[in-house]
Write an enzyme that holds these catalytic residues in place. Structure first.
Site, PDB file in Angstrom:
ATOM      1  N   HIS A  15       0.854  -1.196   0.000  1.00  0.00           N
ATOM      2  CA  HIS A  15       0.000   0.000   0.000  1.00  0.00           C
ATOM      3  C   HIS A  15       0.891   1.248   0.000  1.00  0.00           C
ATOM      4  CE1 HIS A  15       0.997  -1.028   4.142  1.00  0.00           C
ATOM      5  NE2 HIS A  15       0.998   0.272   4.370  1.00  0.00           N
ATOM      6  N   THR A  20       2.062   4.405  -4.474  1.00  0.00           N
ATOM      7  CA  THR A  20       3.041   4.203  -5.556  1.00  0.00           C
ATOM      8  C   THR A  20       4.096   3.164  -5.176  1.00  0.00           C
ATOM      9  OG1 THR A  20       4.240   6.092  -4.645  1.00  0.00           O
ATOM     10  CG2 THR A  20       2.888   6.505  -6.596  1.00  0.00           C
ATOM     11  N   ARG A  21       4.622   2.475  -6.183  1.00  0.00           N
ATOM     12  CA  ARG A  21       5.764   1.568  -6.035  1.00  0.00           C
ATOM     13  C   ARG A  21       6.670   1.775  -7.236  1.00  0.00           C
ATOM     14  NH1 ARG A  21       4.513   1.040  -1.605  1.00  0.00           N
ATOM     15  NH2 ARG A  21       4.263  -0.815  -0.326  1.00  0.00           N
ATOM     16  N   LYS A  75       7.286  11.903  -2.258  1.00  0.00           N
ATOM     17  CA  LYS A  75       7.323  10.713  -1.391  1.00  0.00           C
ATOM     18  C   LYS A  75       8.759  10.236  -1.213  1.00  0.00           C
ATOM     19  CE  LYS A  75       5.577   5.969  -1.151  1.00  0.00           C
ATOM     20  NZ  LYS A  75       4.891   4.907  -1.904  1.00  0.00           N
ATOM     21  N   HIS A 116      15.182  -0.167   5.051  1.00  0.00           N
ATOM     22  CA  HIS A 116      15.446  -0.634   6.422  1.00  0.00           C
ATOM     23  C   HIS A 116      15.273   0.477   7.466  1.00  0.00           C
ATOM     24  CE1 HIS A 116      16.517  -4.297   4.484  1.00  0.00           C
ATOM     25  NE2 HIS A 116      17.578  -3.791   3.915  1.00  0.00           N
ATOM     26  N   CYS A 144       4.571   0.472   6.927  1.00  0.00           N
ATOM     27  CA  CYS A 144       4.458  -0.613   5.957  1.00  0.00           C
ATOM     28  C   CYS A 144       5.451  -1.675   6.430  1.00  0.00           C
ATOM     29  CB  CYS A 144       4.847  -0.060   4.581  1.00  0.00           C
ATOM     30  SG  CYS A 144       4.545  -1.170   3.199  1.00  0.00           S
ATOM     31  N   LYS A 199       7.297  -4.490  -8.007  1.00  0.00           N
ATOM     32  CA  LYS A 199       7.430  -4.320  -9.469  1.00  0.00           C
ATOM     33  C   LYS A 199       7.380  -5.662 -10.199  1.00  0.00           C
ATOM     34  CE  LYS A 199      11.581  -2.460  -8.602  1.00  0.00           C
ATOM     35  NZ  LYS A 199      11.786  -2.968  -7.218  1.00  0.00           N
TER      36      LYS A 199
HETATM   37  C1  LIG Z   1       7.386   1.209   2.364  1.00  0.00           C
HETATM   38  C2  LIG Z   1       7.625   0.226   1.275  1.00  0.00           C
HETATM   39  C3  LIG Z   1       8.068   0.672   0.044  1.00  0.00           C
HETATM   40  C4  LIG Z   1       8.327  -0.234  -0.980  1.00  0.00           C
HETATM   41  N1  LIG Z   1       8.707   0.242  -2.189  1.00  0.00           N
HETATM   42  C5  LIG Z   1       8.832  -0.620  -3.227  1.00  0.00           C
HETATM   43  C6  LIG Z   1       9.051  -0.112  -4.523  1.00  0.00           C
HETATM   44  O1  LIG Z   1       9.122   1.101  -4.713  1.00  0.00           O
HETATM   45  N2  LIG Z   1       9.135  -0.999  -5.537  1.00  0.00           N
HETATM   46  C7  LIG Z   1       9.030  -2.343  -5.349  1.00  0.00           C
HETATM   47  O2  LIG Z   1       9.142  -3.092  -6.318  1.00  0.00           O
HETATM   48  N3  LIG Z   1       8.790  -2.853  -4.126  1.00  0.00           N
HETATM   49  C8  LIG Z   1       8.683  -2.022  -3.067  1.00  0.00           C
HETATM   50  N4  LIG Z   1       8.405  -2.485  -1.820  1.00  0.00           N
HETATM   51  C9  LIG Z   1       8.311  -3.924  -1.619  1.00  0.00           C
HETATM   52  C10 LIG Z   1       7.005  -4.477  -2.117  1.00  0.00           C
HETATM   53  O3  LIG Z   1       5.969  -3.583  -1.824  1.00  0.00           O
HETATM   54  C11 LIG Z   1       6.780  -5.848  -1.517  1.00  0.00           C
HETATM   55  O4  LIG Z   1       7.889  -6.676  -1.855  1.00  0.00           O
HETATM   56  C12 LIG Z   1       5.521  -6.485  -2.046  1.00  0.00           C
HETATM   57  O5  LIG Z   1       4.442  -5.600  -1.939  1.00  0.00           O
HETATM   58  C13 LIG Z   1       5.238  -7.764  -1.256  1.00  0.00           C
HETATM   59  O6  LIG Z   1       4.012  -8.311  -1.670  1.00  0.00           O
HETATM   60  P1  LIG Z   1       3.428  -9.585  -0.931  1.00  0.00           P
HETATM   61  O7  LIG Z   1       2.318 -10.086  -1.756  1.00  0.00           O
HETATM   62  O8  LIG Z   1       4.556 -10.511  -0.579  1.00  0.00           O
HETATM   63  O9  LIG Z   1       2.874  -9.028   0.475  1.00  0.00           O
HETATM   64  P2  LIG Z   1       1.439  -8.368   0.764  1.00  0.00           P
HETATM   65  O10 LIG Z   1       1.037  -7.482  -0.346  1.00  0.00           O
HETATM   66  O11 LIG Z   1       1.503  -7.821   2.147  1.00  0.00           O
HETATM   67  O12 LIG Z   1       0.457  -9.599   0.688  1.00  0.00           O
HETATM   68  C14 LIG Z   1       0.405 -10.612   1.645  1.00  0.00           C
HETATM   69  C15 LIG Z   1      -1.062 -10.855   1.913  1.00  0.00           C
HETATM   70  O13 LIG Z   1      -1.244 -12.044   2.647  1.00  0.00           O
HETATM   71  C16 LIG Z   1      -2.310 -11.850   3.558  1.00  0.00           C
HETATM   72  N5  LIG Z   1      -2.198 -12.866   4.597  1.00  0.00           N
HETATM   73  C17 LIG Z   1      -1.131 -13.085   5.401  1.00  0.00           C
HETATM   74  N6  LIG Z   1      -1.383 -14.101   6.267  1.00  0.00           N
HETATM   75  C18 LIG Z   1      -2.644 -14.532   5.997  1.00  0.00           C
HETATM   76  C19 LIG Z   1      -3.464 -15.543   6.560  1.00  0.00           C
HETATM   77  N7  LIG Z   1      -3.066 -16.311   7.580  1.00  0.00           N
HETATM   78  N8  LIG Z   1      -4.707 -15.720   6.045  1.00  0.00           N
HETATM   79  C20 LIG Z   1      -5.150 -14.956   5.003  1.00  0.00           C
HETATM   80  N9  LIG Z   1      -4.404 -13.958   4.449  1.00  0.00           N
HETATM   81  C21 LIG Z   1      -3.162 -13.754   4.935  1.00  0.00           C
HETATM   82  C22 LIG Z   1      -2.051 -10.426   4.045  1.00  0.00           C
HETATM   83  O14 LIG Z   1      -3.156  -9.863   4.675  1.00  0.00           O
HETATM   84  C23 LIG Z   1      -1.662  -9.729   2.760  1.00  0.00           C
HETATM   85  O15 LIG Z   1      -2.769  -9.172   2.093  1.00  0.00           O
HETATM   86  C24 LIG Z   1       8.146  -1.614  -0.765  1.00  0.00           C
HETATM   87  C25 LIG Z   1       7.678  -2.068   0.477  1.00  0.00           C
HETATM   88  C26 LIG Z   1       7.420  -1.167   1.484  1.00  0.00           C
HETATM   89  C27 LIG Z   1       6.914  -1.664   2.807  1.00  0.00           C
END
Ligand SMILES: Cc1cc2nc3c(=O)[nH]c(=O)nc-3n(C[C@H](O)[C@H](O)[C@H](O)COP(=O)(O)OP(=O)(O)OC[C@H]3O[C@@H](n4cnc5c(N)ncnc54)[C@H](O)[C@@H]3O)c2cc1C
Length: 387
Positions: A45, A48-49, A262, A267, A311, A350
């Site tokens: 969330h 933007t990313r 932004k 880390h 986040c 991304k």
């Molecule tokens: C501040 C910040 C800036 C970033 N900037 C960038 C960027 O500019 N570019 C880039 O490429 N990446 C960026 N990243 C990294 C990127 O956003 C993450 O690598 C990516 O969003 C991870 O996606 P995900 O699906 O693994 O996690 P999430 O999107 O968090 O999805 C995991 C989902 O699993 C659900 N879940 C977990 N456990 C359970 C359960 N037991 N039962 C049901 N549902 C469950 C959660 O609720 C969640 O919705 C950034 C991250 C952060 C925090």
């Protein structure tokens, strides 16, 4: 008990793309999400990313990025909505920094269009940047930003159009696997499927104990500052950036939606957390970390905070992704038919479009199409086991 071809736990960044790609391959899919479709409690969330093509994190990512761009454009077409804004990307730092060297290396290796600029030339081209003399920048024109919440919503919609069931506010409590298939228990019900994909972001290790020391959640904070000179920080005038500075590695985006510049720092304050108990309050120390970056490198953006958000990163020990089938086979029948995508270490969004495709290939055909790239994401690398 209801049965599906595939269950996906976690419908965030990676899970939303995975339910879509599985459905596109004709699978009857159930996506289980503990919160809402697009929420602000995980990792995907904040409006933007950054997406960038030059990739200091490793040349092995570039072929995946090419495919990720294609798939994001494909989603835009399906959605009838713009999800990717191209602004160019600045990778900056000392000439011998890993960011600058790595960025140049991938540009040269893959023939990516780029321009090397010193601090002054960068400022002349994009006056919002005021890097000190001695820093240099690589400008790669394909970089830009994605709209993560909109991407998730559109992947879910597209999957639903193909018959996928999405259950929100339904937390998964546990799963069991055997040769015959997988059983998943939620707080409401139990389901069966032939295969299970876990894309649970910061919660991954809670669902997969094997990841306990390999996918560690870390609290992050981002800040939108109201620039006294907003014209310098608009998408046409200000590329996204990845800046390796003595204080740490900052990243940021031009003004979009929230009327502020932004900025975040990789880390942030190095706070590993339990995702269930992460501190979502913002403290003066959080702002101080990011103000330092604004004042030193982007002083024309140093206005009042318009928004700040927490986040979570999910870090692997080497900060490369973990994408694999769990061991399974005769030795571990209890993890047969289970696939994991985790440890995206702050740079995963991304890739979400292509990760959805990879997880589908892994689950349905063993991942042969991506086997070259997958070798750097295998679990076995942490155990010193040759593949
Ligand atoms: C501040 C910040 C800036 C970033 N900037 C960038 C960027 O500019 N570019 C880039 O490429 N990446 C960026 N990243 C990294 C990127 O956003 C993450 O690598 C990516 O969003 C991870 O996606 P995900 O699906 O693994 O996690 P999430 O999107 O968090 O999805 C995991 C989902 O699993 C659900 N879940 C977990 N456990 C359970 C359960 N037991 N039962 C049901 N549902 C469950 C959660 O609720 C969640 O919705 C950034 C991250 C952060 C925090």
């Amino acid at each position: 008990m209801r049965e599906f071809d595939a269950i996906v736990i976690g419908v965030g960044g990676m899970g939303s793309a995975t339910v879509y790609h599985l459905a596109r391959r004709g699978q009857q899919v159930l996506g289980l999400e503990q919160f809402d479709i697009a929420h602000d409690l995980g990792s995907s969330h904040g409006v933007t990313r950054i997406i960038r093509m030059a990739y200091p994190e490793g040349a092995g990512y570039v072929p995946l990025l090419r495919r990720a761009y294609e798939l994001w454009h494909d989603l835009e077409t399906r959605a009838g909505e713009r999800l990717l804004y191209v602004t160019g990307c600045v990778d900056a730092g000392a000439p011998d920094s890993a960011t600058v060297r790595g960025s140049l290396e991938t540009c040269r290796q893959f023939g990516l269009e780029h321009q090397a600029l010193d601090a002054r030339a960068l400022h002349e081209k994009f006056p919002g940047y005021r890097l000190p003399d001695g820093m240099v920048a690589v400008l790669q024109p394909d970089g830009g930003f994605l709209l993560p919440e909109r991407c998730i919503i559109h992947y879910v919609k597209a999957a639903q159009n193909l018959g996928t069931e999405i259950h929100t506010r339904e937390r998964v409590m546990g799963w069991d696997s055997s040769r015959g298939g997988v059983e998943v228990r939620t707080e409401h019900e139990a389901y069966r499927a032939r295969r299970l994909v876990i894309t649970a972001g910061p919660w991954a290790s809670q669902l997969c104990p094997l990841l306990q020391k390999l996918a560690i959640a870390e609290r992050q904070v981002v800040l939108w500052a109201q620039p006294p000179r907003p014209e310098l920080f608009q998408p046409g005038a200000f590329p996204v950036f990845n800046l390796e500075a003595p204080e740490g590695r900052f990243y940021g985006c031009p003004v979009y939606a929230v009327p502020g510049f932004k900025i975040g720092k990789y880390h942030h304050r190095r706070e590993n957390v339990d995702p269930a108990r992460v501190d979502r309050e913002i403290h003066p120390e959080d702002e101080a970390v990011l103000r330092q970056g604004i004042r030193r490198y982007f002083p024309d953006a140093d206005g009042p905070a318009l928004a700040m958000k927490t986040c979570m990163f999910t870090n692997s020990p080497d900060e490369h992704f973990i994408i694999d089938a769990l061991p399974g086979g005769d030795a571990y029948p209890e993890t047969e038919n289970v696939y994991i995508a985790a440890g995206f270490s702050g740079h995963g969004f991304k890739f979400a479009s292509v990760v959805g495709e990879i997880m589908t290939d892994l689950a349905l055909d063993g991942g042969a199409r991506y086997s070259d790239q997958l070798s750097m994401f295998r679990l076995a690398r942490f155990y010193g086991t040759a593949e």
